[in-house]
Design an enzyme around this catalytic site. Sequence first.
Site: not given
Length: 642
Positions: A427, A500, A502, A504
């Site tokens: 990503e 990641d 997180d 996203d």
Amino acid sequence: MEKFEHKYNAEQIQVLDGLEHVRKRPGMYIGSVSVRGLHHLVYEIVDNAIDEALSGYCTEINVTIEPENIICVEDNGRGIPVDIHQKTKISAAETVYTQLNAGGKFGGDSGYKVSGGLHGVGASVVNALSEWAEVTIQRDGGIYKMSFERGKTKESLKRIGDSKKTGTKVRFLADNTIFETLEYEYEILENRFREMAFLTKGLKITLEDLRGGTPKKADFCFEGGLNSFVEYLNRNKEALHSKPIYIEKSGEFPVEIAIQYTSSYSENIYTFVNNINTIEGGTHLEGFKRALTKTFNDYAKSKNILKEKDANLQGDDIREGITAVISVKVKEPQFEGQTKTKLGNSEVAGIVQSMVNDKLSTFLEENPNIAKTILEKCVSASRAREAARKARELVRRKSALESTTLPGKLADCSSKNPEECEVYIVEGDSAGGSAKQGRDRRFQAILPLWGKMLNVEKARADKIYGNDKLNPVILAVGAGIGNEFDITKIRYGKVIIMADADVDGAHIRTLLLTFFFRYMRPLIENGNVYLAQPPLYKLSKKGIEDIYCYTDDDLNTAYKDLEEKGILREQLSLQRYKGLGEMNPDQLWETTMNPETRILVKVTMEDAMKADETLTLLMGDSVEPRRDFIIKNAKFVKNLDI
Ligand code: 28F
């Protein structure tokens, strides 16, 4: 405690060897000693109670997770027989709990041993793998009790009182010298018992967790059986017809099927054999698909919804938007496939096919408006597929002109042997850059993805091909998509999603997993899809090696180890990684890409199915469930992982 003297006869020595073997090779009996194996212990005991329900004698099963992870399962069946075996001089009940595959429960009264993930290894295995177990039986006007330690009888069955009730209660504590953890996961047990209740119409199953502060309790009982199951699966979708299609056949191979179409484009068919979730499908699914296609085409032709000259509707068109549950009972099931969850019995295909042809065509004749609604969707799917074929031709022609069949962003590896090659789908361009520099270009390819992927929930196949974010993934993997997907053509033995930790990253992971689940399912079934695990923290101090921590537990362990070496927390600097982009190429290589040091998680079918369901929730059409999901998960949002 009185000294326990027992002379073992030859037969009982063989029994001991059996249980000793179970303790030496637990993985052979319950698959693993991880938390999955731990849960299998519970499923095995519950399955014996479910068997009693299938035989028609048990209407309620109560499961309790007591403090210290002691499990208690109780049913209101007849109670395991307590009569003494003339040969072994021990009771039938004690035999069931001390002999491998004893008790003839395999193919017992109901004929179908409902069995846990590993197909009914029997209660004796649970006993052998428990530090202790105790069984209380109520029947014939009395209460009987027996207890065991690591599979060995501690107290033989004896009558301890009177009772008017009947039933069996089993309490056990898994053996922490065998299992990696004794910590049961409430949600996992809750999902499995909900599924068991759907599959066993009218049976009440309760689950209660008395471990933590707030006790949790779930109550499942579905008079609607499989109909309730498809309605539950469609709870976040828009159904095209309120009454599910329900067809069933009893006899030697009982078959139950419920179908409910929705406005979504995905195909969700769940198949079960003796209540085992056959996630790799098999002959029952093949028979169902063939009959579904034939029945809908015949009906469409007979009602002139399709003209004689029109091409037949294809399977994909007819299964677009379908949610179906197929449950068959087979006396001697043959399981195949990577995870032994594919039904092999060839005779079942024909049985299911003829039953569906017969009963589904009757249903359509008797419910013309439901038939019409469904067929309208199939016809529009067929038109979209036609458009997709044209779009694909266009893309192929275009790319043929450019003769670059691989996506520009792909940094390929030099080796061309799929066995050793792996592609990281990364990503973000910055992480993509570090990955390209940090990798071993001999066998590691990098495909950077940018921005939000297409929402596969709302897209039809035609949008997938032309989509400039997913197309590179299709071309890089090199094996096509949908029913054209050919696993022998994959260019990489490992497809590794690196995003990641997180929200996203979780979103990208969900979309990619859903995409692979819907359009490249064999890639997951075959175990080619992995998730990279970047570190969450870096502990550093002048003079010592950087320490990378992948979980909060890792971090605490690292602190303790360093304290023992006289290095206190205050002397250390802690970095919490927000994203892959914060690592330089060497760190990314060392922590996340080097096969010697990295942690990869292989994606299972369950992970993918869960991602698919979560995606529907997050990206589907209905708003309330999404809000509920986000509120429910908000507190974990840092780990909103799938
Ligand atoms: C909490 C777990 O294990 N329930 C069970 C029964 C009932 C019978 C049975 C079980 C026949 C002789 C092999 C009773 N009466 N709950 C459970 N309920 N096993 S396990 O029979 C065992 C077989 O030994 C039962 C008449 N027939 C069967």
